[in-house]
Design a protein around this motif. Structure first.
Motif, PDB file in Angstrom:
ATOM      1  N   ASP A 295       0.740  -0.656   0.211  1.00  0.00           N
ATOM      2  CA  ASP A 295      -0.113  -0.024   0.084  1.00  0.00           C
ATOM      3  C   ASP A 295       0.521   1.612  -0.364  1.00  0.00           C
ATOM      4  OD1 ASP A 295      -2.324  -1.569  -0.783  1.00  0.00           O
ATOM      5  OD2 ASP A 295      -2.238  -1.377   2.195  1.00  0.00           O
ATOM      6  N   ALA A 296       2.202   1.108   1.351  1.00  0.00           N
ATOM      7  CA  ALA A 296       3.176   2.724   0.748  1.00  0.00           C
ATOM      8  C   ALA A 296       2.871   3.165  -0.224  1.00  0.00           C
ATOM      9  CB  ALA A 296       3.947   1.679   2.006  1.00  0.00           C
ATOM     10  N   VAL A 297       3.946   1.352  -0.968  1.00  0.00           N
ATOM     11  CA  VAL A 297       4.530   1.877  -2.310  1.00  0.00           C
ATOM     12  C   VAL A 297       3.572   2.099  -3.590  1.00  0.00           C
ATOM     13  CG1 VAL A 297       4.854   0.044  -4.198  1.00  0.00           C
ATOM     14  CG2 VAL A 297       6.322  -0.329  -1.725  1.00  0.00           C
ATOM     15  N   GLU A 303       0.858   9.622  -4.520  1.00  0.00           N
ATOM     16  CA  GLU A 303       0.993  10.770  -3.778  1.00  0.00           C
ATOM     17  C   GLU A 303       2.806  11.435  -4.116  1.00  0.00           C
ATOM     18  OE1 GLU A 303      -1.594  12.878  -3.623  1.00  0.00           O
ATOM     19  OE2 GLU A 303      -3.010  10.892  -3.819  1.00  0.00           O
ATOM     20  N   GLY A 304       3.172  10.335  -3.633  1.00  0.00           N
ATOM     21  CA  GLY A 304       4.800  11.133  -3.729  1.00  0.00           C
ATOM     22  C   GLY A 304       5.470  11.358  -2.552  1.00  0.00           C
ATOM     23  N   GLN A 305       4.620  10.302  -1.751  1.00  0.00           N
ATOM     24  CA  GLN A 305       5.211  10.317  -0.308  1.00  0.00           C
ATOM     25  C   GLN A 305       6.509   9.478   0.572  1.00  0.00           C
ATOM     26  OE1 GLN A 305       3.575  11.820   3.586  1.00  0.00           O
ATOM     27  NE2 GLN A 305       5.822  10.830   3.563  1.00  0.00           N
ATOM     28  N   LEU A 306       7.042   9.935   0.596  1.00  0.00           N
ATOM     29  CA  LEU A 306       7.986   8.911   0.861  1.00  0.00           C
ATOM     30  C   LEU A 306       7.957   8.678   2.735  1.00  0.00           C
ATOM     31  CD1 LEU A 306      11.300   8.524   0.271  1.00  0.00           C
ATOM     32  CD2 LEU A 306      11.923  10.394   2.109  1.00  0.00           C
ATOM     33  N   ALA A 307       8.530   7.804   2.372  1.00  0.00           N
ATOM     34  CA  ALA A 307       7.520   5.905   3.688  1.00  0.00           C
ATOM     35  C   ALA A 307       9.660   5.859   3.820  1.00  0.00           C
ATOM     36  CB  ALA A 307       6.895   5.455   3.184  1.00  0.00           C
ATOM     37  N   ALA A 407       9.523   3.211  -6.028  1.00  0.00           N
ATOM     38  CA  ALA A 407       9.747   2.045  -6.216  1.00  0.00           C
ATOM     39  C   ALA A 407       8.660   1.113  -7.028  1.00  0.00           C
ATOM     40  CB  ALA A 407       9.496   1.974  -4.871  1.00  0.00           C
ATOM     41  N   ARG A 408       9.536  -0.099  -7.256  1.00  0.00           N
ATOM     42  CA  ARG A 408       8.397  -0.979  -8.123  1.00  0.00           C
ATOM     43  C   ARG A 408       7.380  -1.895  -7.040  1.00  0.00           C
ATOM     44  NH1 ARG A 408      13.072  -2.923 -12.781  1.00  0.00           N
ATOM     45  NH2 ARG A 408      13.041  -0.120 -13.664  1.00  0.00           N
ATOM     46  N   SER A 409       8.329  -2.738  -5.969  1.00  0.00           N
ATOM     47  CA  SER A 409       7.481  -3.351  -5.595  1.00  0.00           C
ATOM     48  C   SER A 409       7.781  -3.355  -3.868  1.00  0.00           C
ATOM     49  CB  SER A 409       8.204  -5.037  -5.805  1.00  0.00           C
ATOM     50  OG  SER A 409       9.380  -5.438  -4.915  1.00  0.00           O
TER      51      SER A 409
END
Length: 695
Positions: A295-297, A303-307, A407-409
């Motif tokens: 979900d984060a990916v 949204e471009g949200q960095l995690a 990020a891909r996965s």
């Protein structure tokens, strides 16, 4: 049911070397370490050393000489067997032959190499380690599957529904409700009883039809409304649900007879919770964490949200297990889990493996993630849990990875965090208690697509690509100054990355169009600044042709740079021209109408390259490199002569590139029909646009 398993990483390979020479053994250790294939190694110079090592640690690979001190390969294999150690062994054989290899394999060696052949040893280590990784991964999957089956069995026993498992039409297991419903004393009494005995004779035909259908496709879920019959011959209304399942590792059919009044949502909620929770710590398990990470990916892409993902592993956990036992080790895990839960707040926290935890949370920047990782490391170091009347000094190593917009996965991100954790554990002399923050630049040398994408985006933003210009020698007119434009990507360390390395990645990410535009714009500016008129050949990538606006943009850029079309040639490879035939034709017509030249490079590689001329108004071709390589041979020279003649008959200019020797130069000079020669023998690509003195 799908099981999310994590790849078993062997970055921290534990290597045991049984050798008769300490100097040579150290050379082996250094060789493998420098190649990144071994990080923790120990030497056994004799039998006692070997026994101590085998009993005192867990090893993933052993290199063994035929004899080492008072020990031997044969005795080493015997010790492994006696101690139940499944350690792959590579024999460093003195006399390498079919007989010695056969004998070693018969005794259990995983591989045999000549003792002095380091290259072969490296290849064999790679092969054995890969097999070990796959074995560990399979083992991990099997454990996860067994754990899932135990959870399902528990749910089955607690269920209010009547549930049974059937194989080849016979019962193999049932819960108490099923046993009671049909009037049996115990599940053992049902073993081997055919499913036909549970259904009224009047419904046998319907049941037979359903079973025949399942025999053809067991993946389907089917329902049967019929009369059930118990051991007293009494019939009752029943709805049988047949679905695929496994029992004790074997594929079978699950039968559920739904009890009245069951709250389906409540059952589903219980099943979901039990499948997602770790039974020791009470934290969520890996499957749940992977769902959150996926979900984060998606959120990062949207949204471009960095995690960030923090991967924490307790250091030397095996020693803690030996000291306080398995139950005590579980207490350590619970203490760490409880402490982490109080530290990370609303972040996603899970136990993802034996002594491994993972944290997922959004961050403002990488510095924030690094600060959190350090605070968790320091906090665990000071935790000092009381277990089995002992104060345990626990430390952890932390790997930090990031979920960026490219990020891909989720699986790839977790694996990156795991690799960083492995690197952190190698700090402090292998004692760990450290953190390692992932730097995508570390992976460029290894060809990481994610790292290359970051470099490309950075280069586009900062204009840090580097242009090179290689002249094409006009054999008829030395006053013409024609240059092919190349681009590469400078790196902080090591050689610049050539277009052949980064363009495939750029194509996957839709960046080739931006790169091609950058190249054209900056090269035209360089040409406009020259005191003498020069001509340029630009390589246009296939991915750029998909952009219908490219030709119009190029025409505007030419007007802005005050560059006449006669000074520019746009070059497509034969492969790209074939793949994007319609788009290439439209592009070429537009550019040719503005007076630009159109070239097809790597020409002659296909079965019938001349068909392209029916769709693309090429004014020039650059032959595929093998023509130049073969020009010294009679048949190769004739092949080139014939294709040059056909191209010249169609009134197109010809370029022979890759000229790298005087012999090639001499042969091509006298060939006839060649307009331009190009290659390192004539002039290597130059870092700036300038007219060579030789011209």
């Amino acid at each position: 049911m799908s099981l999310h398993t994590m790849s078993y990483a062997l970055d921290n390979l534990r290597l045991l070397i049984a050798h008769d020479s300490q100097d040579e053994a150290e050379q082996l250790m250094n060789m493998l370490r420098n190649a990144g294939r071994a990080t923790r190694a120990q030497l056994a110079l004799g039998e006692d050393d070997l026994l101590r090592a085998l009993k005192g640690g867990a090893w993933e690979l052993m290199l063994c000489r035929p004899s080492f001190g008072d020990g031997s390969f044969e005795s080493a294999m015997a010790h492994l067997k006696r101690l139940g150690k499944a350690v792959p062994v590579i024999l460093l054989e003195n006399t390498f032959s079919a007989e010695t290899v056969k004998a070693a394999l018969q005794q259990g060696a995983s591989g045999v190499v000549p003792g002095n052949d380091r290259d072969m040893l490296t290849l064999m280590v790679d092969r054995v380690v890969e097999n070990l990784r796959l074995r560990k991964e399979l083992q991990h999957s099997e454990i996860a599957r067994h754990d899932a089956e135990k959870r399902l069995a528990l749910l089955m026993d607690q269920s209010r529904d009547a549930i049974a498992y059937v194989l080849d039409g016979m019962h193999i297991h049932a819960n108490d409700n099923y046993v009671e419903l049909f009037g049996y004393e115990s599940a053992d009494d049902l073993a081997g009883v055919p499913i036909m005995d549970m259904v009224s004779a009047a419904d046998h035909d319907k049941l037979k039809q359903l079973l025949r259908s399942r025999a053809q496709d067991e993946s389907q879920t089917q329902e049967l409304e019929c009369k059930g019959v118990n051991t007293d011959g009494e019939e009752f209304d029943a709805s049988f649900t047949f679905s695929p399942s496994t029992y004790d590792g074997e594929a079978c059919t699950q039968i559920v007879i739904r009890a009245g009044g069951v709250d389906e949502s409540e059952m589903q909620e219980r099943l979901q919770e039990m499948s997602q929770k770790d039974q020791v710590t009470g934290l969520f398990a890996r499957k749940w964490f992977m769902d959150q990470l996926d979900d984060a990916v998606a959120e990062a892409a949207r949204e471009g949200q960095l995690a960030t993902v923090l991967y924490l592993r307790l250091d030397d956990f095996e020693q803690h297990q030996s000291s306080v036992g398995i139950d005590g080790a579980d207490d350590i895990l619970r203490a760490v889990a409880n402490w982490l839960g109080g530290q990370v707040g609303d972040a996603k926290l899970a136990r993802v493996d034996g002594e491994d935890f993972a944290v997922l949370l959004p961050v403002a920047d990488t510095d924030e993630a690094e600060a959190l990782a350090e605070s968790l490391r320091a906090g665990i170091e000071g935790l000092m849990p009381e277990v089995a009347a002992k104060t345990i000094h626990v430390t952890a190593s932390v790997g930090v990875a990031f979920v960026r917009e490219d990020a891909r996965s989720g699986q790839g991100t977790l694996t990156t965090a795991l690799k960083c954790c492995n690197q952190a554990q190698r700090e402090n002399g292998g004692q760990g208690n450290s953190i390692k923050v992932h730097d995508p630049m570390d992976e460029v040398a290894a060809g990481s697509s994610e790292a290359i994408v970051m470099l490309l985006r950075q280069a586009l933003e900062q204009g840090s690509f580097k242009l090179h210009y290689q002249p094409l020698m006009n054999l008829e007119d030395d006053s013409e100054h024609l240059f092919e434009v190349f681009v590469d990507l400078p790196q902080k360390q090591g050689e610049a990355m050539e277009a052949g390395e980064f363009m495939p990645v750029a194509a996957e990410q839709g960046l080739v169009g931006k790169i091609d535009r950058w190249v054209v714009l900056n090269a035209m500016r360089a040409a406009a600044a020259m005191s003498e008129p020069v001509k340029l050949v630009f390589n246009i990538n296939g991915g750029s042709l998909a952009d219908a606006s490219l030709a119009d943009w190029l025409l505007k850029a030419m007007r802005a740079a005050k560059m006449d079309g006669s000074r520019l040639t746009f070059q497509l490879t034969e492969g790209d021209a074939t793949t994007y035939l319609k788009q290439a034709g439209v592009f070429a017509e537009k550019m040719k109408s503005a007076g630009c030249g159109i070239s097809i490079s790597r020409f002659g590689g296909g079965l019938d390259p001349f068909k392209l001329f029916q769709h693309i108004p090429a004014t020039m071709v650059k032959f595929e490199g093998s023509f130049t390589q073969d020009v010294s041979k009679a048949e190769g020279r004739q092949r080139l002569t014939d294709i040059v003649k056909r191209v010249k008959e169609s009134n197109r200019r010809t370029v022979v590139g890759f000229v790298e020797s005087a012999a090639q130069m001499q042969a091509l000079w006298s060939l006839g029909g060649v307009d331009y020669l190009q290659g390192y023998y004539l002039q290597a690509p130059m870092d700036s646009l300038q007219i060579p003195e030789s011209a």
